[in-house]
Design an enzyme around this catalytic site. Structure first.
Site, PDB file in Angstrom:
ATOM      1  N   LYS A 181      -7.696   3.149   3.466  1.00  0.00           N
ATOM      2  CA  LYS A 181      -6.664   2.953   4.301  1.00  0.00           C
ATOM      3  C   LYS A 181      -6.165   3.885   5.261  1.00  0.00           C
ATOM      4  O   LYS A 181      -5.330   4.086   6.200  1.00  0.00           O
ATOM      5  CB  LYS A 181      -5.682   2.306   3.805  1.00  0.00           C
ATOM      6  CG  LYS A 181      -6.189   1.017   3.229  1.00  0.00           C
ATOM      7  CD  LYS A 181      -4.706   1.024   1.288  1.00  0.00           C
ATOM      8  CE  LYS A 181      -5.282  -0.148   1.110  1.00  0.00           C
ATOM      9  NZ  LYS A 181      -3.705  -0.651   0.053  1.00  0.00           N
ATOM     10  N   SER A 240       4.860   0.124   0.235  1.00  0.00           N
ATOM     11  CA  SER A 240       5.843  -0.262  -0.272  1.00  0.00           C
ATOM     12  C   SER A 240       5.820   0.651  -1.232  1.00  0.00           C
ATOM     13  O   SER A 240       6.962   0.480  -2.330  1.00  0.00           O
ATOM     14  CB  SER A 240       5.196  -1.294  -1.522  1.00  0.00           C
ATOM     15  OG  SER A 240       3.890  -1.279  -1.807  1.00  0.00           O
ATOM     16  N   THR A 298       0.912  -0.948  -0.456  1.00  0.00           N
ATOM     17  CA  THR A 298       0.413   0.098   0.169  1.00  0.00           C
ATOM     18  C   THR A 298       1.154   1.314  -0.342  1.00  0.00           C
ATOM     19  O   THR A 298       2.546   0.936   0.729  1.00  0.00           O
ATOM     20  CB  THR A 298      -0.756   0.077   1.825  1.00  0.00           C
ATOM     21  OG1 THR A 298      -2.177   0.887   0.569  1.00  0.00           O
ATOM     22  CG2 THR A 298       0.350   0.676   2.504  1.00  0.00           C
ATOM     23  N   GLY A 326      -3.559   6.955   8.962  1.00  0.00           N
ATOM     24  CA  GLY A 326      -3.246   5.729   7.755  1.00  0.00           C
ATOM     25  C   GLY A 326      -2.844   5.381   8.094  1.00  0.00           C
ATOM     26  O   GLY A 326      -2.013   5.099   8.392  1.00  0.00           O
TER      27      GLY A 326
END
Length: 188
Positions: free
Chosen positions: A50, A141, A18, A62
């Site tokens: 998220k 990521s 994400t 988040g």
């Protein structure tokens, strides 16, 4: 059994990636998150949410990592914010302390970006509560891509915080296969 199969069996289903980005500029704070959830090479959901508002709309959070773990941490953070109203740093430090020392919480695999109008914090399970120097932080990521893009845009454009977040997230989505352009953006 192959190493990949053994690793997948012992660490879970291989949920991946994400990108969560926080930007503060000119008195406005934004947290943006992409919507992609992947399991190995497969996209299982493209519109996950998220990013959340907490504390009656005064705090944004988040998350990256395991969803159930992140929700557990966000619930704990909400309790800390009730215990320490208008003291985001103290609530984050208390959460990190609990996360590090509690046997149950120690196993949680997620990272949080938390912000109010004045501060941004990255909170991790190893006890870190980090405040960025430049008003920009990212996890996940594609976090490093979004962070680099936002840092470059922050001082070199007239874009506002939300426009910077949108552009930086688009750049991350172009580079990181675990990030998409389906954004949730919350602003203070």
């Amino acid at each position: 059994m192959s190493t990949a199969m053994s690793e997948q069996t012992t660490t879970g289903p291989g949920w991946h990636g994400t990108t969560i980005l926080a930007v503060r500029k000119d008195g406005r704070t934004v947290i943006a998150g992409d919507g992609q959830v992947s399991m190995g090479p497969t996209i299982v959901k493209g519109a996950a949410r998220k990013v959340r508002t907490l504390a009656g709309g005064k705090v944004l959070a988040g998350f990256a990592g395991a969803t159930a773990d992140a929700f557990t941490l966000i619930e704990r953070l909400e309790a800390k914010l009730e215990q320490y109203p208008d003291q985001l740093a103290r609530a984050c430090v208390d959460l990190a302390k609990d996360w590090r020392t509690d046997r149950y919480l120690r196993r949680l695999e997620a990272m949080l970006l938390v912000a109010d109008k004045a501060s941004i914090f990255t909170v991790t399970g190893v006890g870190d509560v980090l405040e960025p120097e430049y008003g920009v932080a990212a996890v996940g990521s594609g976090g490093n891509y979004a962070l680099a893009a936002a840092r470059a845009l922050l001082d070199n454009t007239d874009l506002d915080a939300e426009a910077i977040a949108r552009r930086a997230m688009a750049i991350a989505a172009d580079i990181d296969v675990y990030t998409n352009g389906n954004l949730t953006i919350e602003t203070l």
